[in-house]
Scaffold this motif. Structure first.
Motif, PDB file in Angstrom:
ATOM      1  N   LEU A  22      -3.340   3.547  -0.407  1.00  0.00           N
ATOM      2  CA  LEU A  22      -3.810   3.116  -1.721  1.00  0.00           C
ATOM      3  C   LEU A  22      -3.186   1.766  -2.022  1.00  0.00           C
ATOM      4  O   LEU A  22      -1.958   1.606  -1.941  1.00  0.00           O
ATOM      5  CB  LEU A  22      -3.414   4.131  -2.796  1.00  0.00           C
ATOM      6  N   PHE A  23      -4.009   0.778  -2.369  1.00  0.00           N
ATOM      7  CA  PHE A  23      -3.546  -0.577  -2.686  1.00  0.00           C
ATOM      8  C   PHE A  23      -2.862  -0.542  -4.058  1.00  0.00           C
ATOM      9  O   PHE A  23      -3.496  -0.221  -5.055  1.00  0.00           O
ATOM     10  CB  PHE A  23      -4.753  -1.504  -2.697  1.00  0.00           C
ATOM     11  N   VAL A  24      -1.541  -0.844  -4.133  1.00  0.00           N
ATOM     12  CA  VAL A  24      -0.813  -0.696  -5.393  1.00  0.00           C
ATOM     13  C   VAL A  24      -0.188  -1.977  -5.936  1.00  0.00           C
ATOM     14  O   VAL A  24       0.078  -2.072  -7.125  1.00  0.00           O
ATOM     15  CB  VAL A  24       0.282   0.399  -5.290  1.00  0.00           C
ATOM     16  N   VAL A  25       0.086  -2.969  -5.080  1.00  0.00           N
ATOM     17  CA  VAL A  25       0.676  -4.230  -5.536  1.00  0.00           C
ATOM     18  C   VAL A  25      -0.037  -5.363  -4.819  1.00  0.00           C
ATOM     19  O   VAL A  25      -0.132  -5.364  -3.591  1.00  0.00           O
ATOM     20  CB  VAL A  25       2.196  -4.287  -5.245  1.00  0.00           C
ATOM     21  N   ILE A  77      -1.215  -3.130  -9.538  1.00  0.00           N
ATOM     22  CA  ILE A  77      -2.641  -3.041  -9.831  1.00  0.00           C
ATOM     23  C   ILE A  77      -3.085  -1.584  -9.759  1.00  0.00           C
ATOM     24  O   ILE A  77      -2.426  -0.751  -9.143  1.00  0.00           O
ATOM     25  CB  ILE A  77      -3.491  -3.897  -8.871  1.00  0.00           C
ATOM     26  N   HIS A  78      -4.195  -1.302 -10.389  1.00  0.00           N
ATOM     27  CA  HIS A  78      -4.776   0.037 -10.374  1.00  0.00           C
ATOM     28  C   HIS A  78      -6.237  -0.108  -9.990  1.00  0.00           C
ATOM     29  O   HIS A  78      -7.131   0.190 -10.763  1.00  0.00           O
ATOM     30  CB  HIS A  78      -4.643   0.698 -11.747  1.00  0.00           C
ATOM     31  N   SER A  79      -6.463  -0.591  -8.777  1.00  0.00           N
ATOM     32  CA  SER A  79      -7.835  -0.864  -8.335  1.00  0.00           C
ATOM     33  C   SER A  79      -8.537   0.379  -7.826  1.00  0.00           C
ATOM     34  O   SER A  79      -9.763   0.418  -7.763  1.00  0.00           O
ATOM     35  CB  SER A  79      -7.817  -1.917  -7.226  1.00  0.00           C
ATOM     36  N   GLY A  80      -7.780   1.377  -7.408  1.00  0.00           N
ATOM     37  CA  GLY A  80      -8.383   2.553  -6.804  1.00  0.00           C
ATOM     38  C   GLY A  80      -8.859   2.296  -5.387  1.00  0.00           C
ATOM     39  O   GLY A  80      -9.521   3.135  -4.786  1.00  0.00           O
ATOM     40  N   GLU A  81      -8.511   1.136  -4.840  1.00  0.00           N
ATOM     41  CA  GLU A  81      -8.942   0.770  -3.487  1.00  0.00           C
ATOM     42  C   GLU A  81      -8.170   1.585  -2.454  1.00  0.00           C
ATOM     43  O   GLU A  81      -6.953   1.528  -2.393  1.00  0.00           O
ATOM     44  CB  GLU A  81      -8.710  -0.721  -3.261  1.00  0.00           C
ATOM     45  N   VAL A  82      -8.892   2.352  -1.665  1.00  0.00           N
ATOM     46  CA  VAL A  82      -8.286   3.216  -0.660  1.00  0.00           C
ATOM     47  C   VAL A  82      -8.768   2.763   0.716  1.00  0.00           C
ATOM     48  O   VAL A  82      -9.947   2.465   0.895  1.00  0.00           O
ATOM     49  CB  VAL A  82      -8.677   4.689  -0.900  1.00  0.00           C
ATOM     50  N   ARG A  83      -7.855   2.700   1.660  1.00  0.00           N
ATOM     51  CA  ARG A  83      -8.185   2.319   3.042  1.00  0.00           C
ATOM     52  C   ARG A  83      -7.673   3.388   3.994  1.00  0.00           C
ATOM     53  O   ARG A  83      -6.626   3.989   3.757  1.00  0.00           O
ATOM     54  CB  ARG A  83      -7.529   0.993   3.415  1.00  0.00           C
ATOM     55  N   THR A  84      -8.397   3.602   5.055  1.00  0.00           N
ATOM     56  CA  THR A  84      -7.963   4.517   6.106  1.00  0.00           C
ATOM     57  C   THR A  84      -7.642   3.687   7.337  1.00  0.00           C
ATOM     58  O   THR A  84      -8.445   2.853   7.753  1.00  0.00           O
ATOM     59  CB  THR A  84      -9.056   5.552   6.420  1.00  0.00           C
ATOM     60  N   TYR A 105       0.839  -1.185   0.000  1.00  0.00           N
ATOM     61  CA  TYR A 105       0.000   0.000   0.000  1.00  0.00           C
ATOM     62  C   TYR A 105       0.880   1.242   0.000  1.00  0.00           C
ATOM     63  O   TYR A 105       1.882   1.291   0.693  1.00  0.00           O
ATOM     64  CB  TYR A 105      -0.898   0.029   1.243  1.00  0.00           C
ATOM     65  N   ARG A 106       0.498   2.262  -0.778  1.00  0.00           N
ATOM     66  CA  ARG A 106       1.206   3.536  -0.797  1.00  0.00           C
ATOM     67  C   ARG A 106       0.456   4.517   0.091  1.00  0.00           C
ATOM     68  O   ARG A 106      -0.764   4.615   0.025  1.00  0.00           O
ATOM     69  CB  ARG A 106       1.290   4.094  -2.206  1.00  0.00           C
ATOM     70  N   VAL A 107       1.200   5.246   0.906  1.00  0.00           N
ATOM     71  CA  VAL A 107       0.591   6.274   1.745  1.00  0.00           C
ATOM     72  C   VAL A 107       0.231   7.450   0.838  1.00  0.00           C
ATOM     73  O   VAL A 107       1.094   8.007   0.161  1.00  0.00           O
ATOM     74  CB  VAL A 107       1.553   6.724   2.868  1.00  0.00           C
ATOM     75  N   VAL A 108      -1.051   7.805   0.817  1.00  0.00           N
ATOM     76  CA  VAL A 108      -1.509   8.905  -0.028  1.00  0.00           C
ATOM     77  C   VAL A 108      -2.073  10.065   0.781  1.00  0.00           C
ATOM     78  O   VAL A 108      -2.424  11.092   0.208  1.00  0.00           O
ATOM     79  CB  VAL A 108      -2.555   8.425  -1.069  1.00  0.00           C
ATOM     80  N   GLY A 109      -2.132   9.893   2.097  1.00  0.00           N
ATOM     81  CA  GLY A 109      -2.627  10.979   2.934  1.00  0.00           C
ATOM     82  C   GLY A 109      -2.342  10.692   4.393  1.00  0.00           C
ATOM     83  O   GLY A 109      -2.302   9.543   4.816  1.00  0.00           O
ATOM     84  N   THR A 110      -2.090  11.759   5.129  1.00  0.00           N
ATOM     85  CA  THR A 110      -1.875  11.622   6.568  1.00  0.00           C
ATOM     86  C   THR A 110      -2.682  12.685   7.285  1.00  0.00           C
ATOM     87  O   THR A 110      -2.863  13.789   6.786  1.00  0.00           O
ATOM     88  CB  THR A 110      -0.385  11.769   6.940  1.00  0.00           C
TER      89      THR A 110
END
Length: 99
Positions: free
Chosen positions: A35-38, A45-52, A22-27
């Motif tokens: 953001l889920f990236v691999v 992958i380019h799922s656009g799945e975002v988790r907080t 997951y890439r950190v896209v916000g703090t």
């Protein structure tokens, strides 16, 4: 774990998230947005799945170097062909509109 910065990459080791990177896209003060990236197979992958995730739950993650995340050759080939098709189509439409 020290506070992650935007663009850091994290892997869940003891967290309730699917395996992968997951890439950190916000703090924020109390949360980190990822953001889920691999995926678990190492494919980008380019799922656009975002988790907080709450900052207190970051102990369930490990930092990783920027992942390469491979794509299968077939998927790369299809992507190149699709891009070529749409480029030619746009060019022909522009040519027809403005000869």
């Amino acid at each position: 774990m020290s506070a992650p910065s935007v663009h850091d990459h994290l892997r869940p080791i003891d967290a309730d998230l699917p395996d992968g990177v997951y890439r950190v896209v916000g703090t924020a003060d109390a949360t980190v947005t990822l953001l889920f990236v691999v995926d678990a197979d190492g494919e980008r992958i380019h799922s656009g799945e975002v988790r907080t995730v709450a900052r207190g739950d970051l102990d369930g993650f490990e930092r990783v170097d920027r992942p390469d995340g491979t794509r299968p050759v077939g998927r790369v080939g299809v992507s190149l062909l699709e891009t070529a098709y749409w480029s030619v189509r746009a060019f022909v439409q522009q040519l027809a509109a403005h000869p």
